[in-house]
Scaffold this motif. Structure first.
Motif, PDB file in Angstrom:
ATOM      1  N   GLY A 106      16.730 -12.190  31.263  1.00  0.00           N
ATOM      2  CA  GLY A 106      18.144 -11.889  31.028  1.00  0.00           C
ATOM      3  C   GLY A 106      18.625 -12.502  29.725  1.00  0.00           C
ATOM      4  N   TRP A 107      18.233 -13.759  29.492  1.00  0.00           N
ATOM      5  CA  TRP A 107      18.596 -14.419  28.237  1.00  0.00           C
ATOM      6  C   TRP A 107      17.988 -13.691  27.041  1.00  0.00           C
ATOM      7  N   LEU A 108      16.756 -13.222  27.192  1.00  0.00           N
ATOM      8  CA  LEU A 108      16.121 -12.466  26.113  1.00  0.00           C
ATOM      9  C   LEU A 108      16.917 -11.196  25.824  1.00  0.00           C
ATOM     10  N   ALA A 109      17.290 -10.463  26.857  1.00  0.00           N
ATOM     11  CA  ALA A 109      18.062  -9.226  26.677  1.00  0.00           C
ATOM     12  C   ALA A 109      19.392  -9.517  25.983  1.00  0.00           C
ATOM     13  N   LEU A 110      20.099 -10.546  26.437  1.00  0.00           N
ATOM     14  CA  LEU A 110      21.370 -10.908  25.810  1.00  0.00           C
ATOM     15  C   LEU A 110      21.173 -11.285  24.341  1.00  0.00           C
ATOM     16  N   THR A 111      20.122 -12.015  24.070  1.00  0.00           N
ATOM     17  CA  THR A 111      19.838 -12.447  22.695  1.00  0.00           C
ATOM     18  C   THR A 111      19.558 -11.254  21.793  1.00  0.00           C
ATOM     19  N   LEU A 112      18.732 -10.335  22.261  1.00  0.00           N
ATOM     20  CA  LEU A 112      18.391  -9.163  21.447  1.00  0.00           C
ATOM     21  C   LEU A 112      19.616  -8.279  21.216  1.00  0.00           C
ATOM     22  N   VAL A 113      20.408  -8.074  22.255  1.00  0.00           N
ATOM     23  CA  VAL A 113      21.633  -7.271  22.099  1.00  0.00           C
ATOM     24  C   VAL A 113      22.557  -7.947  21.090  1.00  0.00           C
ATOM     25  N   PHE A 114      22.718  -9.256  21.205  1.00  0.00           N
ATOM     26  CA  PHE A 114      23.575  -9.978  20.272  1.00  0.00           C
ATOM     27  C   PHE A 114      23.032  -9.873  18.851  1.00  0.00           C
TER      28      PHE A 114
END
Length: 137
Positions: free
Chosen positions: A81-89
């Protein structure tokens, strides 16, 4: 009850990730303002990547008891989830700044000592590693 618990964990994970984001931005400011002028780009990028990885692990280790996730699957779900948020950001902010896709993707090539791909791996594994260090899994 289960849904409420998952929602609470999701909110806590988002709060922790937001703290990591603030520290990552501070790390980038440190790199651009002081490290690159003092050390040059390759050494500054390596040092910045290592520092950010350590910060992610430290924040995760510190916040893990509050997060209250101990199953390996749950810990990896948080990391993903943190990876997904980071990539989207990263991609959203980069595009908002007017950067091209090739410019954005260059960060994923280890060019000039850039350790961003390593940082992303740390983001995924940080919850599990922190739990291991705490003896929770």
């Amino acid at each position: 009850m289960e849904k409420m618990m998952l929602t609470a964990i999701g909110i806590k994970a988002l709060i922790i990730w937001s703290g990591i984001l603030v520290l990552a931005i501070a790390n980038g400011m440190l790199r651009e303002s002081f490290l690159i002028p003092a050390l040059g780009a390759p050494a500054a990028l390596v040092l910045s990547g290592l520092l950010l990885s350590a910060v992610i692990l430290g924040v995760t280790y510190t916040s893990l008891p509050w997060l209250q996730v101990t199953s390996p699957a749950g810990l990896f779900a948080v990391g993903l989830g943190w990876l997904a948020l980071t990539l989207v950001f990263e991609f959203s902010f980069g595009r908002w700044q007017g950067k091209s896709w090739p410019e954005l993707l260059e960060a994923y090539t280890f060019k000039d000592g850039n350790l961003w791909p390593v940082v992303l791996v740390v983001i995924v594994f940080a919850p599990f590693l922190a739990a291991k260090l705490r003896g929770l899994v």
